[in-house]
Each structure stands twice: as structure tokens, then as C-alpha cells.
Design an enzyme around this catalytic site. Structure first.
Site, short mmCIF file in Angstrom:
data_model
loop_
_atom_site.label_atom_id
_atom_site.label_comp_id
_atom_site.label_asym_id
_atom_site.label_seq_id
_atom_site.Cartn_x
_atom_site.Cartn_y
_atom_site.Cartn_z
N ARG A 47 0.84 -1.21 0.00
CA ARG A 47 0.00 0.00 0.00
C ARG A 47 0.87 1.26 0.00
O ARG A 47 0.53 2.27 -0.61
CB ARG A 47 -0.96 -0.01 1.20
CG ARG A 47 -1.76 1.28 1.36
CD ARG A 47 -3.11 1.11 2.06
NE ARG A 47 -3.04 0.31 3.27
CZ ARG A 47 -2.48 0.69 4.43
NH1 ARG A 47 -1.94 1.88 4.54
NH2 ARG A 47 -2.47 -0.12 5.47
N TYR A 99 -16.04 16.77 -16.00
CA TYR A 99 -16.39 15.38 -15.74
C TYR A 99 -17.34 15.37 -14.54
O TYR A 99 -16.99 15.94 -13.49
CB TYR A 99 -15.12 14.57 -15.45
CG TYR A 99 -15.44 13.16 -15.06
CD1 TYR A 99 -15.97 12.27 -15.99
CD2 TYR A 99 -15.28 12.72 -13.75
CE1 TYR A 99 -16.31 10.98 -15.64
CE2 TYR A 99 -15.62 11.44 -13.39
CZ TYR A 99 -16.14 10.57 -14.33
OH TYR A 99 -16.49 9.31 -13.97
N ASP A 171 -7.14 18.75 -15.04
CA ASP A 171 -7.51 17.40 -15.48
C ASP A 171 -7.13 17.31 -16.96
O ASP A 171 -7.78 17.90 -17.81
CB ASP A 171 -9.02 17.19 -15.27
CG ASP A 171 -9.46 15.77 -15.63
OD1 ASP A 171 -8.78 15.11 -16.44
OD2 ASP A 171 -10.52 15.34 -15.12
N LYS A 196 -8.45 5.92 -19.20
CA LYS A 196 -8.77 6.36 -20.55
C LYS A 196 -7.56 6.17 -21.48
O LYS A 196 -7.20 5.04 -21.77
CB LYS A 196 -9.26 7.81 -20.50
CG LYS A 196 -10.29 8.08 -19.37
CD LYS A 196 -11.59 7.32 -19.54
CE LYS A 196 -12.51 7.37 -18.32
NZ LYS A 196 -12.78 8.66 -17.74
C1 PLP Z 1 -13.19 9.20 -16.56
C2 PLP Z 1 -12.77 10.56 -16.13
C3 PLP Z 1 -12.52 10.85 -14.78
C4 PLP Z 1 -12.72 9.83 -13.68
O1 PLP Z 1 -11.81 8.78 -13.76
P1 PLP Z 1 -12.13 7.26 -13.27
O2 PLP Z 1 -10.91 6.54 -13.67
O3 PLP Z 1 -13.39 6.82 -13.95
O4 PLP Z 1 -12.32 7.34 -11.79
C5 PLP Z 1 -12.08 12.13 -14.47
N1 PLP Z 1 -11.93 13.08 -15.42
C6 PLP Z 1 -12.16 12.84 -16.71
C7 PLP Z 1 -11.98 13.93 -17.71
C8 PLP Z 1 -12.60 11.57 -17.12
O5 PLP Z 1 -12.85 11.36 -18.42
#
Ligand code: PLP
Length: 372
Positions: A47, A99, A171, A196
Site C-alpha cells: 500500500r 467530468y 484534469d 482512458k
Molecule cells: C473518466 C474521467 C474521470 C474519472 O476517472 P475514473 O478513472 O473513472 O475514476 C475524471 N476526469 C475525466 C476527464 C474523465 O474522463
């Protein structure tokens, strides 16, 4: 080194035991100490740290140009960690289009804990400036935004936040460091859903934070990562590291497909709007061209005839897959309001498209027949 070389080089593993070119997966949760209690390789318990996670975190730092990279169990875990670095009564500025999980996290969890926030149209610099309060400690940027592809001037906002004594987090999931480099533009942290484009194959869940400096914010996040425990498994770290090796190739090809698809859609009479950053009709195209090397592989469209027309279009696709998420090799289409549920502020006639690696002619033909 050029970015492509950096990607291969930073994800390479030097195996002292077997000279393996591809890293082994260290499933062990615990690591043996020497007779004198010292820890020869720096690992005690998985962890806190694990060899696979360490490799990934080092690659993150190199690829985003930061001093520290951290891997999490999901994008949301990475976002939550940043918010938890703040204190009750601190104030956060967040985009009005983002998001859905980011403001939902603030609303459902962090505001109960005492964090304050204001939603702002982040394409409007004056609106951002007006939203600052004496206790504003963080500005959250998402550019291009989800799902309306709004563009925020990252360098301008980072400069403004710095003057006001607030951190800036971007982000960068949709653009990736292939197309946009938030830390070079002045942000303190770049955040990713590695689920992603980093993973790239829709088969793992993970998140990332990359810090420009190894300072107090990174230290606090490291503490929360280990204590909060939202860490990715060694196998997921291994998968992301593998995914990163083809990141530039995938993102560039998907972006090339997306640009052509957006161009085709932009003149279609059945559509009310096509949101894609590099289209001349996009209100943020100038800022987008200043901070992105290409428009990315995400877009959204608004269909004439409202929600029913959008749902009808979506029901007719044959090559696109009707599913949420993005950044994988397969093209996806989704009705964002349905996916977002109760927290949705997305237009009801909006469909979000993640463009994959299929041949562009097949993608255009598919939407052409679905639009008829
Ligand atoms: C999918 C996504 C998230 C969240 O990520 P997870 O891996 O699903 O927790 C945050 N920001 C953006 C722009 C995303 O496309």
C-alpha cells in the site's frame, strides 16, 4: 529526447534478476527486511510502495514534465486526494462543465467535510477572477471540458491563481501530454484518469497525479495515498505502463480520425452543433491552438429534434459502440445525460463521441447512415 523516445525509455525496466526486457509483476504485498531491519529495495508493504507502481510513477513524472508522479486506484481517487489535501472551509473554483464526478465529489463528500466551492464558466477569465474568495486555495481546470469541450486558457488561469495564492490543477485526461502540457503552462498538478488514454484499451481502472514540484502539496498527497489506500494493483500498474508505450501513436491517429470526423459532422444539416476544439466554429479555437498541438479525439454533437432525435441516432450506429468511457481503441458513442444521471447538467440532445482506431471512412459512413 523526443517525446516518442522518452515514452519508450521511461517505461523501460532494468531487471537485475533475469535481464527481462518486460517487467515482472510483483504481487507480493510484503517485503523482507535485512537482519539489521534495513529495507534493501525501499519497499515494506505494497500500500505504501510497490515496484510496479514505482515504475509507473517515475514514467508519469517524466512524461508530464513534473518532479513527482503518483498512481491511484482510479481517476476519482486521484481527484479526491487533491481535495483532501485542502482543509475544511477552504474554497475551490471548479468548471461548470466538467467530468460529472468532479463536482459530484465536492457536493456529496467534500462539502459535508467542510470544503466550499463555486462553479464557474472557465472559458470566461473575468468570471474566474470574480469567483476568487479570500479562502480560495485551488482552481480546478478541465480543458477541453467534458462533455461540451469548452476551452480554458490554462496559462492565464495558472498565473491568476498564483497571484491569489491558490494551486492550479488541470484534469489533462482528454488531451494527454501528447497534445497538452499543463505543468509547462504553469499548473501545479496534472491529473489523469489513466482508465482512458493512458491504459488505452478499456481494460483497467486507474488514476494519476503529477506534481510540478516535490513540495508540501505532493508530500501531503503521498501521505493520503498511503493512508487512504486508494492505490492501484501491481497488475493494473503493469497494464498502464504497457499502455503508455503506444500512447503517442494511438493519440495521434485517434486525433487524426477525430479531426476528419468533426469536419464531416460540422456541415451536416441534422446537427445543431459540433463541439470540437480545432473547428473554426469553436468559440475557444484560438486558445485551443495556443495550448494544444492538435484537437484531440473527443467531441460532442447536439442533434436537431431534441433528446428523442439524439437517442434515435445513437440506436442506429453499427461501428460505434454504445457505451460510456473514452480513450480506448474502439469508438464509443453515448447519451451523456443518461450516463450522468442525477448529477447531469448536460444538454439532453447531446451525444459524446470517443474516436478510436477504426478506419476513418468506416466511422464517417457509420454516422452518415445513422443520421439519415
Ligand atoms: C473518466 C474521467 C474521470 C474519472 O476517472 P475514473 O478513472 O473513472 O475514476 C475524471 N476526469 C475525466 C476527464 C474523465 O474522463
Amino acid at each position: 529526447m523526443n517525446f516518442e523516445t522518452l515514452v519508450i525509455n521511461s517505461t523501460q525496466y532494468h531487471d537485475a534478476n533475469a535481464s527481462a526486457v518486460v517487467p515482472p509483476i510483483y504481487l507480493s504485498t510484503t517485503f523482507e527486511r535485512e537482519p539489521d531491519s534495513s529495507i534493501p529495495h525501499g519497499h515494506i508493504y505494497t500500500r505504501a510502495s510497490n515496484p510496479n507502481r514505482n515504475s509507473l510513477e517515475k514514467a508519469y513524472a517524466v512524461l508530464e514534465g513534473g518532479e513527482v508522479g503518483m498512481a491511484f486506484a482510479s481517476g476519482q481517487a486521484a481527484t479526491a486526494t487533491i481535495f483532501q489535501c485542502l482543509s475544511p472551509n477552504d474554497h475551490v473554483i471548479v468548471p461548470d462543465d466538467a467530468y460529472y464526478g468532479t463536482p459530484a465529489l465536492l457536493q456529496e463528500i467534500m462539502s459535508v467535510w467542510g470544503l466550499k466551492y463555486t462553479k464557474v464558466d472557465m472559458s470566461d477569465l473575468a468570471a474566474i477572477e470574480a469567483a476568487f474568495l479570500p479562502n480560495t486555495k485551488l482552481v480546478w481546470i478541465e480543458s477541453p471540458s467534458n462533455p461540451q469541450l469548452k476551452i480554458t486558457d490554462i496559462a492565464e488561469v495558472a498565473t491568476l491563481a498564483r497571484q491569489k495564492g491558490a494551486y492550479t490543477v488541470c484534469d489533462n485526461t482528454w488531451a494527454t501530454p501528447v497534445l497538452q502540457r499543463p505543468l509547462d503552462l504553469g499548473c501545479d498538478v496534472s491529473m489523469h484518469s489513466a482508465t482512458k488514454y493512458f491504459g488505452g484499451h478499456s481494460d483497467l481502472l486507474s488514476g494519476a497525479l503529477i506534481f510540478k514540484e516535490n513540495g508540501p502539496l505532493a508530500e501531503k498527497a503521498r501521505m493520503i495515498q498511503a493512508l487512504g489506500g486508494a492505490v492501484p494493483s501491481p497488475f493494473d500498474c503493469w497494464l498502464v505502463l504497457r499502455g503508455l508505450k503506444t500512447l503517442p501513436l494511438r493519440v495521434r491517429q485517434q486525433t487524426s480520425n477525430a479531426a476528419q470526423l468533426a469536419e464531416f459532422l460540422s456541415t451536416h444539416p441534422a446537427l445543431e452543433a459540433v463541439h470540437y476544439p480545432f473547428l473554426p466554429s469553436h468559440s475557444g479555437v484560438e486558445v485551443a491552438k495556443k495550448q494544444m498541438s492538435a484537437g484531440g479525439a473527443m467531441m460532442s454533437i447536439q442533434v436537431k429534434g431534441g433528446e428523442a432525435a439524439a437517442l434515435a441516432l445513437k440506436s442506429k450506429v453499427k461501428v460505434f459502440i454504445r457505451a460510456t468511457s473514452l480513450g480506448g481503441v474502439e469508438s464509443l458513442i453515448e447519451h451523456r445525460a443518461t450516463a450522468e444521471g442525477v448529477h447531469s447538467v448536460s444538454p439532453k440532445n447531446l451525444l459524446r463521441i470517443s474516436v478510436g482506431l477504426e478506419h476513418i471512412d468506416d466511422l464517417i459512413a457509420d454516422l452518415k447512415q445513422a443520421l439519415e
